[in-house]
Design an enzyme around this catalytic site. Structure first.
Site, PDB file in Angstrom:
ATOM      1  N   GLU A  71     -18.601  19.203 -20.143  1.00 27.44           N
ATOM      2  CA  GLU A  71     -17.902  17.924 -19.982  1.00 27.44           C
ATOM      3  C   GLU A  71     -17.395  17.353 -21.295  1.00 27.44           C
ATOM      4  OE1 GLU A  71     -20.781  18.622 -18.554  1.00 27.44           O
ATOM      5  OE2 GLU A  71     -20.268  18.635 -16.422  1.00 27.44           O
ATOM      6  N   HIS A 140     -26.815  11.253  -9.630  1.00 30.36           N
ATOM      7  CA  HIS A 140     -25.547  11.584  -8.968  1.00 30.36           C
ATOM      8  C   HIS A 140     -25.028  10.416  -8.130  1.00 30.36           C
ATOM      9  CE1 HIS A 140     -26.730  15.726  -9.874  1.00 30.36           C
ATOM     10  NE2 HIS A 140     -25.528  16.133  -9.527  1.00 30.36           N
TER      11      HIS A 140
END
Ligand SMILES: Cc1ncc(C[n+]2csc(CCOP(=O)(O)OP(=O)(O)O)c2C)c(N)n1
Ligand SMILES: [Mg+2]
Lengths: 339, 371
Positions: A71, A140
């Site tokens: 990322e 998440h």
């Protein structure tokens, strides 16, 4: 819906929120060679939430790029590409993983133009599946939009409908600066009318979704739907609620909010991010710092996420973010003074 | 499942099993030759007692049946969210944990059920966690992706790819400073080796010679992205060279091969010689998660790996060496099935958490309305 005249003529179809975003991505890819999509599993997999879908088959692997699970590097590459002529649209698989790319988003993308005295700009679009409700637990399920709203140089957007999701994405693409779009995961499958072809929804403009006279509910993302649902129930009780979809967290449309509260004299703010130091505080400040302060007939109520990470157990998970019932009791409280 | 015909080796077709990495000698020869010194007997048979070997097989079977039970419960709507099954990868988890004590630590991944069971967890409390119950390992707060068993040294699965790797290095720093004599094994997938955390962690572990064993479970894909498409080196163990530690690639479906590589790495760590990187090549039979449509791989590929079932293979090995009979295996199957049924029943009967306790454990010292 405030569709510009040109698209009002084009056929409206019912699309899901995910399909509406894909529609915008396809338009972007088709009309501008410089546009590339980047992200994890956005190619043959179609994206973790099936947003990119079949785009890799339509536009090829050179333009729909599966990155490794990197990322920081991936977002940084998108910054560098945006800086030098491409128009990257970067998909984070979950908004939570922005934490791994914080450096490039906050230190680089947001500040490069300023630090270089205006010599460059970073026309970067970043997409973030966000929010709770899927049973995916603490890492998440976060709603981090307020964090990024704290950074000058970034624009932060949250669409509540398929129509807005498409229009705001295309507006983000037209924007010369970095724009972060937070997409609530529970909205991906919701449907709504979406015109064909290109149109934009302005960044920085809130929308009054329902007019009312007794109380203003300012909401973001999925909370807009919960607020509208609550407003229907409240109408039965003789409470006429105005619902505002904030749509952009930064820059915030304070005018629309102030004008509404000047009319209704009461304010409830509903958002999913942690309640403290968040969107509610900023919206409230807009009121208490404005002439609308004089009109307030009741204390402002902030309805936000609990002071806890999102738990796994479904009942705990629901309890951690505002539900329709919470909006109902908050509104009844501010209107009837029975909190 | 029968064990009679299952003694085939998967070496020929499996990508890279048994190939040594370029980083050095991660496989110091076993110091104990075991019962027989027959050179071509597998390490596990030479090195471990029949009881240990049977127990290893039982654990692999328990992992398999646990995950099948979890999958079935998910289909029935008893479990919400998603889950990542490690069916097909059992030899890697059990082989790597075989020599670890309860004091040794592990860090695990989103695909962590096998690691948790291999480290000694109670499957009843695991099911209870998956069912969101207060009796679960995380009191219903974590679910499958955060399953942990701190008492047995499992510091937890992780929702963040690469999230556990630096934590393992920190645990190894504790072990070294506190002179506990313990080691830390960090599990992660092939996808994780492209995160910065992997690189930063290996370097720090190496410069301070920390007692950590890095185990990359290479199941060929990070979600849909193959190792070939995501990773520049031919094999992950090649990366060890960059951090001056031994690196080795082993057949992760061969419990003996995994245990042998780990045995060497654990001895090296306990001796204060520093970390090792082991690449355990394996395959997940199921999709990445419950929403995977398997568009990125072929049915033939999946079938070829199912034919290399690590459990049947190890059972075959034990039978071949007279360590486990056909009846013994059948009994084991029955016992494991009963254990799973009891575990699910325990989980179902357990109470749900109290929603009033939503903010409990955000801080160690309960602070009223920190907001
Ligand atoms: C930082 C981060 N990026 C992305 C993800 C989403 N994600 C979860 S598992 C996974 C694939 C991981 O692949 P690998 O490390 O090979 O483990 P495997 O799933 O194969 O066991 C991805 C992309 C994540 N959880 N965390
Ligand atoms: Mg993998």
């Amino acid at each position: 819906m405030t569709a510009p005249a040109a698209v009002l003529d084009s056929p409206l179809r019912e699309l899901s929120y995910a399909e509406a975003i894909r529609d915008a991505l396809a338009i972007a890819l088709a009309e501008d060679e410089r546009v590339v999509l980047m992200g994890e599993d956005i190619g043959v997999y179609g994206g973790a939430f099936q947003v990119s879908g079949d785009l890799v088959h339509r536009f090829g692997e050179e333009r729909v790029i599966d990155t490794p699970i990197s990322e920081l590097g991936g977002a940084g590459m998108a910054v560098g590409a945006a800086l030098t002529g491409l128009r990257p649209i970067y998909e984070f698989q979950f908004s939570d993983f922005a934490t791994l790319a914080m450096e490039q988003i906050v230190n680089q993308a947001a500040k490069l133009r300023f630090m270089l005295g205006g010599a460059v700009s970073v026309p970067l679009v970043m997409r973030f599946p966000a929010g709770s409700g899927t049973g995916a637990a603490a890492q998440h399920s976060q709603s981090l939009e307020a964090w990024f709203g704290h950074v000058p140089g970034l624009k932060v957007v949250q669409a509540a409908t398929p129509y807005d999701a498409k229009g705001l994405l295309l507006a983000a693409l037209d924007d010369p600066d970095p724009v972060m779009l937070f997409e609530h995961k529970l909205l991906y499958k919701t449907k709504g009318p979406v015109p064909e072809g290109r149109y934009t929804v302005p960044i920085g403009k809130a929308e009054v979704c329902r007019t009312g006279s007794n109380v203003t509910i300012v909401a973001t993302a999925i909370m807009v739907h919960r607020a509208l649902e609550a407003a229907e129930v409240l109408a039965q009780e003789g409470i006429d609620a105005e619902v505002i979809d904030l749509r952009t967290v930064r820059p915030m449309d304070r005018e629309t909010v102030v004008a509404s509260v000047a009319k209704t004299s009461r304010l409830v703010v509903a958002y999913e991010g942690v309640r403290t130091l968040g969107i509610g505080a900023e919206v409230s400040a807009s009121i208490v710092e404005s002439e609308a302060f004089d009109y307030l007939d009741a204390p402002i109520v902030r309805l936000g996420g609990a002071e806890a990470p999102i738990p796994y157990n479904p009942e705990l998970e629901k309890a951690a973010v505002p539900q329709v019932a919470d909006i109902l009791s908050a509104v009844r409280g501010v209107v009837r003074g029975t909190r | 499942m029968s064990i009679s015909s299952e003694t085939e080796r998967c070496g020929a077709q499996a990508p890279a099993p048994g190939r040594k990495g370029s980083g050095g000698s991660a496989r110091p020869a076993s110091r104990r030759a075991g019962k027989t010194s027959a050179g071509n007997e597998p390490f596990a048979v030479r090195h471990y007692s029949p009881e240990v070997l049977r127990e290893a097989l039982r654990k692999m079977l328990l992992i398999r049946r646990f995950e099948e039970g979890a999958e079935d419960s998910y289909m029935r709507g008893l479990i919400h969210g998603t889950m990542h099954l490690s069916i097909g990868q059992e030899a890697s988890a059990v082989g790597a944990c075989l020599e670890l004590t309860d004091q040794d630590k592990i860090t695990s991944t989103h695909r962590g059920h096998g690691h948790c069971i291999a480290k000694g967890a109670d499957v009843g409390r695991m099911f209870a966690e998956f069912f969101g119950k207060e009796s679960g390992y995380c009191r219903g707060r974590g679910g499958s992706m955060h399953i942990a068993d701190v008492d047995k040294g499992n510091l937890g699965a992780n929702g963040i790819v690469g999230g556990g790797i630096p934590i393992a290095v920190g645990a190894a720093l504790s072990a070294k400073r506190l002179k506990t004599g313990t080691v830390v094994t960090s599990f992660f997938g092939d996808g994780a080796v492209n995160e910065g955390s992997f690189h930063e962690s290996l370097n720090m572990a190496a410069i301070w010679k920390l007692p950590v064993i890095f185990i990359c479970e290479n199941n060929h894909y990070g979600m849909s992205t193959s190792v070939e498409r995501s990773t520049a080196v031919r094999q992950v163990s090649d990366r060890a060279a960059a951090y001056s530690m031994p690196g080795v690639t082993v057949d992760g479906n061969d419990l003996s091969a995994v245990a042998e590589a780990c045995h060497g790495a654990i001895e090296r760590a306990r001796a204060g010689e520093g970390p090792s990187l082991i690449e355990s090549v394996t395959y997940r039979w199921r999709g990445h998660s419950k929403s995977d449509r398997n568009r990125y791989r072929s049915k033939d590929e999946i079938d070829a790996w199912i034919a290399r079932d690590p459990i049947r293979r190890f059972a075959g090995l034990l039978s071949e060496h007279g360590i486990l009979s056909e009846e013994g295996f059948a009994r084991m199957e029955t016992e494991v099935a009963e254990q799973i049924a009891a575990a699910i029943a325990f989980a179902k009967e357990s109470p749900d958490p109290d929603t009033a306790a939503l903010t409990r454990d955000v801080y160690t010292t309960q602070t009223e309305s920190v907001g």
